[in-house]
Enzyme design. Sequence first.
Site, PDB file in Angstrom:
ATOM      1  N   TYR A 182      -9.413  -0.542 -11.833  1.00  0.00           N
ATOM      2  CA  TYR A 182     -10.094  -0.292 -10.566  1.00  0.00           C
ATOM      3  C   TYR A 182     -10.429  -1.637  -9.930  1.00  0.00           C
ATOM      4  CZ  TYR A 182     -13.409   1.685  -7.189  1.00  0.00           C
ATOM      5  OH  TYR A 182     -14.062   2.048  -6.042  1.00  0.00           O
ATOM      6  N   TYR A 235      -4.593   4.848  -3.229  1.00  0.00           N
ATOM      7  CA  TYR A 235      -5.889   4.459  -3.822  1.00  0.00           C
ATOM      8  C   TYR A 235      -6.646   5.684  -4.317  1.00  0.00           C
ATOM      9  CZ  TYR A 235     -10.385   1.816  -3.761  1.00  0.00           C
ATOM     10  OH  TYR A 235     -11.569   1.192  -4.059  1.00  0.00           O
TER      11      TYR A 235
END
Lengths: 394, 148
Positions: free
Chosen positions: A344, A293
Site C-alpha cells: 500500500y 488502486y
Amino acid sequence: MSERTLRGKVAIAGIGETTYYKHGQSPDAEFKLALQAILAACDDAGIDPKEVDGFASYGDDRSDAPRLAAALGIKELRFSNMHWGGGGGGVAASVANAAAAVHSGMANCVIAFRSLAQGQFARYGRSRLGAAAMGDDAFLAPYGLISPAQRFAMKITRFMSDHGIRHEALRAIAMASYHHAQSNPRAVMYGRPLTEEKYDASRWIIEPFHRLFDCCQENDGAGAVLVVPADRAKDLPHKPTYLLGTAQGGHHRSAAPVHNAPDYASAHFPTVAKNMWAMAKLGPQDVDVVQAYENFTGGVLLSLVEHGFVDPKKANEFLVLENLLAPSGKMPMNTSGGNLAECYMHGLEMVNEAVRQLRGTANNQVAGAEVVAVLGGPMVTPVSSLVLGTEATL
Amino acid sequence: MSTTTKRALPDGLPAPDQPPLTKPYWDGTRAGKLVIQRCKGCGAHQWGPEWVCHRCHSFDLGWEEVAPTGRIWSWQRPHHPVHQALTGFGPYTIVLVELPHAGNVRMVGNLICEPTAPVEIGAEVEAVFEPHDEADPPYTLVQWRLKD
Ligand SMILES: [Zn+2]
C-alpha cells in the site's frame, strides 16, 4: 495554435522503490525511504540525481521538496508541488503535475514520489480525532463514522444494491491482487495466498460489503518515478514509456459536505476518465493491462465502471478471477499485487508496475503490452488517472 | 418531537464542534427541531453548512425548520472499532437519510435498531433527538428510527 496536450510529450525514464515492509516494520525513517526510492529511480534512468530539478507528491507527503533538494545536493530546484487531497487520489496527478512542469519548460527532470512509514505516525484505521470533531467530522464522528472505510462504505452499499452486484465480484478483485503477489518477491503478501474460503471466512469490517480482505493494509516504504521530456528518454538505458493521457479532479460537487455529492454512489471519475481518454485518444478497449488502486475493493469496481472497463449490468459475470489474471485474462489487473498485496504505497507502486509492463520486465508480464492504465485512488476528491504507452502508441 | 435517553452509541466519541457557521443547526437540535440552510436568494436547500449558496452564490443563507422525516438512501454496519469508545461494542448501524421535502439533502446518523436487523434502502424514517446534556457545551444528536 498547437494542440494543448501532454500526449507523447514526456516519458517516465526511471522507476524506483524501497523494500516494502509491513506496517511499522521499516528499519529506516520515512524520509530515508523517500531518499532511497528517489536515488533508485535516478539510477534506473541513468541520470545523476543532482540533475533532478523538481519534486511532485500527494497525500500530504511529509518528505517535503525543499528538504529533499537540500539533502540530495540538488543544484537548482525549479518545481515543487503538493497535490491537494488525502490518500492516493493524487497518485496519477503527481506524475501529471511533474509532466506538466517538464513539458512547459518550468523544469527538466522531475521526481514524482510517495513515501510512507505510517507506523512512525498514526494509523489510518483508528481515530486521530480529539474530544471535539471539527468541520465535516462534527456531523459524522459522533455517529461513529470516522475511518476511511466508513467514509466510503455507503457509496458501495448503494451502488451494489442499485445494480444487483454480488460480493463475489469484489472477492475476485481481492484475489487477483493476491494471486499476482505470489510471483512477485517484492510483494508484502508474497508467499501468503488468498483462497475463496479464507476470504469468505474473514471478519466483517463493515457490513454489507467490506470483509477484511476488501480493505487495504498499511505498509511502510517509498516509490518514485523520474519524468523527463520525451526526446531525452530516447537516449536513456530503458525503452521509453510515454504519458499518453492524464486527468485529475472530480465531477459536479463530488466533495459536497456531509455525503451530499449529487452523484454520490461514485468513485468521482466520470469527468476525469472522459478527459483522460480524450487526451490519450484511446478508450478502455485499447488497454492491455489495468492498475486500479484498491483502498477498498468496492472502490475498484466503481473505478472500472467509470473508466468504461466494466458494464455494471455485466459486473457479476465479468468480475471473475480468470478474467483479471496475467498473462491471458480478458483484463489483467493489478499485476504486481496492487495496494492489497504488493504494497500500500498509495498507488505509486502501480505506476512502477505500469512501466515494467511496458518495458516487458514485469513479474507477471502480459505479452506485448503497449498500453497500461493506472486508475488512482477512488472515492476521494480530487481523483486522478493516467495512461502510459510504448513508442508504438505515439 | 421525539427524544431518547437511551443512546445509540457508547459515551466517549468526539463531540461536535459548534462554530458560528453551524451553530444554528445545533441550537435547533437542542430545541428538538431539524433546521438546515436555505438560501434567501434562490431558495435552494443546502447541507452541510457553507458560507455561500452553491447555486446562486448568495451569502444570505437563512435557516429553515424542516419536517424531521426522510428515507434511507444508503447504510452501513461497522463491526471494527475505530475509536476507543467503540471497543467491545457493535456492530452498529449508520444511515444516510435523504430529506425529499428539503431539496433531497442527506444527513448522516445512526439507525436505532437491533444490530442484526435488515436495513432497506428507501425505508421511511423519522428523527429521534438524543440529548447530551452533560457535555460542555451540551449538544443534541439526531438519530433515526423506522416509521411505524
Ligand atoms: Zn441561492
